[in-house]
Scaffold this motif. Sequence first.
Motif, mmCIF file in Angstrom:
data_model
loop_
_atom_site.group_PDB
_atom_site.id
_atom_site.type_symbol
_atom_site.label_atom_id
_atom_site.label_comp_id
_atom_site.label_asym_id
_atom_site.label_seq_id
_atom_site.Cartn_x
_atom_site.Cartn_y
_atom_site.Cartn_z
ATOM 1 N N CYS A 79 44.413 -25.151 38.678
ATOM 2 C CA CYS A 79 43.654 -24.553 39.657
ATOM 3 C C CYS A 79 42.970 -25.495 40.697
ATOM 4 C CB CYS A 79 42.577 -24.150 38.604
ATOM 5 S SG CYS A 79 40.926 -23.411 39.410
ATOM 6 N N SER A 132 39.962 -25.943 41.166
ATOM 7 C CA SER A 132 39.063 -26.774 40.586
ATOM 8 C C SER A 132 39.493 -27.822 39.974
ATOM 9 C CB SER A 132 38.317 -25.845 39.655
ATOM 10 O OG SER A 132 37.671 -24.822 40.413
ATOM 11 N N TYR A 156 30.427 -34.877 34.422
ATOM 12 C CA TYR A 156 31.332 -35.070 33.252
ATOM 13 C C TYR A 156 31.622 -36.768 33.168
ATOM 14 C CZ TYR A 156 32.708 -30.216 35.196
ATOM 15 O OH TYR A 156 32.862 -29.031 35.563
ATOM 16 N N HIS A 162 41.980 -26.096 32.242
ATOM 17 C CA HIS A 162 41.079 -25.231 31.725
ATOM 18 C C HIS A 162 41.736 -23.734 31.772
ATOM 19 C CE1 HIS A 162 39.880 -25.483 36.020
ATOM 20 N NE2 HIS A 162 39.968 -24.256 36.053
ATOM 21 N N HIS A 214 31.557 -28.288 31.419
ATOM 22 C CA HIS A 214 31.696 -26.762 31.750
ATOM 23 C C HIS A 214 32.869 -26.228 30.894
ATOM 24 C CE1 HIS A 214 29.636 -27.820 35.717
ATOM 25 N NE2 HIS A 214 28.793 -27.540 34.856
ATOM 26 N N LEU A 258 37.023 -29.488 31.764
ATOM 27 C CA LEU A 258 35.997 -29.707 32.582
ATOM 28 C C LEU A 258 34.977 -30.452 31.828
ATOM 29 C CD1 LEU A 258 36.192 -25.938 33.746
ATOM 30 C CD2 LEU A 258 36.719 -28.111 35.141
ATOM 31 N N ASP A 301 41.773 -17.750 33.804
ATOM 32 C CA ASP A 301 40.812 -18.132 34.871
ATOM 33 C C ASP A 301 41.170 -17.561 36.232
ATOM 34 O OD1 ASP A 301 40.652 -21.559 36.640
ATOM 35 O OD2 ASP A 301 39.262 -19.890 36.446
ATOM 36 N N THR A 315 38.576 -14.845 36.759
ATOM 37 C CA THR A 315 37.492 -15.019 37.847
ATOM 38 C C THR A 315 37.599 -13.696 38.782
ATOM 39 O OG1 THR A 315 37.883 -17.448 37.433
ATOM 40 C CG2 THR A 315 37.083 -16.468 39.858
ATOM 41 N N PHE A 371 30.689 -16.364 38.957
ATOM 42 C CA PHE A 371 31.457 -17.628 38.283
ATOM 43 C C PHE A 371 32.222 -17.035 37.159
ATOM 44 C CE2 PHE A 371 32.316 -21.780 37.444
ATOM 45 C CZ PHE A 371 32.041 -21.911 35.982
ATOM 46 N N TRP A 372 33.594 -17.364 37.084
ATOM 47 C CA TRP A 372 34.642 -17.426 36.151
ATOM 48 C C TRP A 372 34.142 -15.997 35.571
ATOM 49 C CZ3 TRP A 372 35.788 -22.459 33.398
ATOM 50 C CH2 TRP A 372 37.129 -22.434 32.886
#
Length: 354
Positions: free
Chosen positions: A38, A40, A54, A62, A123, A127, A161, A165, A302-303
Amino acid sequence: MQAVRLTEWGREPALAEVERPVPRGSEVLVRVEAAGLCQSDVHVVDAAEGALPYRPPFTLGHEVAGRVAALGPDADTDTDTGTGGTAPGERVVIYGPWGCGNCTRCAAGRDNYCDHRGDLGWHGAGLGRDGGMAEYLLVPSARHLVPIGDLPATQAAPLSDAGLTSYHALAGVRHALGEGSAALVIGVGGLGHLAVQMVRATTPGRVLAVDIREEAVDLALRSGAHLGVPMGADTARVLRAETGGVGVDAVLDFVGNEATFALAVQLLRPGGELAVVGSGGGRLTVRKPGFLPAGFRLSLPFWGTRPELAEVIALARAGSLHVETEQFPLSAAPEAFGRLRRGQVRGRAVLLPD
Ligand code: FEH
Ligand code: ZN
Ligand code: ZN
């Protein structure tokens, strides 16, 4: 086992040999069959020390699918409830945004909006906690697992994801997409091409799509968009003409920069909905009196939620969703990161344990 590890801030992720985890308590060990890559993940890798809560080292990844390999002694094995419960050998996709597990949001499977997500230091999978770019993934609870039946893991993983999302963003604006409506999807990459399919599959709205890359406009059309337009000086006029001059009822912006915000505001009808998913860092001035359409509504989704992930998997198993993927062996993760950084991945990159 082999795992793609972020060992310290500012260092590229690398394959490393780590202990295969052993599930304890309510944990479930999943043999990974596919792990999506991703944007991210790139943001995490590129983050400056202190920018994210983190603490490296941890394994990335993820968006993960695989097969249940072992359960902790207290793991939920009741597979009849439909909201968790699993058994060895079950093929599953992992709901990635793990929350505290105790607040009302988490209890409802809305871990993405956990009341304590700011205090956890992570998260979810990959993550801040060990994720699924590895041979095995340790999942805190069976409640994070969604059965996938015979859906290929290379399709299921990105749906946890990129798919979830997009679906969650659409869920917030779907009320605006009735008969005669039009939706605009800005940015047709790993998320946008799924959003096009979801609008077609779950609403009567026409789908217009925009991207700067010609191959992405082609992907939008292959995904079911009624019109695909390259981003340019004439884009707003062409799109407005396609709606008979009235504009669009909802915009799903998977880029989120100044240019896409400007295009969205230009095209939204009064009472229109703008869902901003992309982290392009754009800004939008919201002021009254101002120049936004009357009744303008903005969301920053978010997600998504665990129940929504089950709905996404059901759509895919019904043949309504197809994920464009480029597959890489886990050992080629550095190459996949490079390709993603350069915008050279068609659809979603998926890593397969060697
Ligand atoms: C995850 C964690 C933090 C920011 C953004 C994300 C997304 O990739 C989840 O879809
Ligand atoms: Zn992601
Ligand atoms: Zn919570």
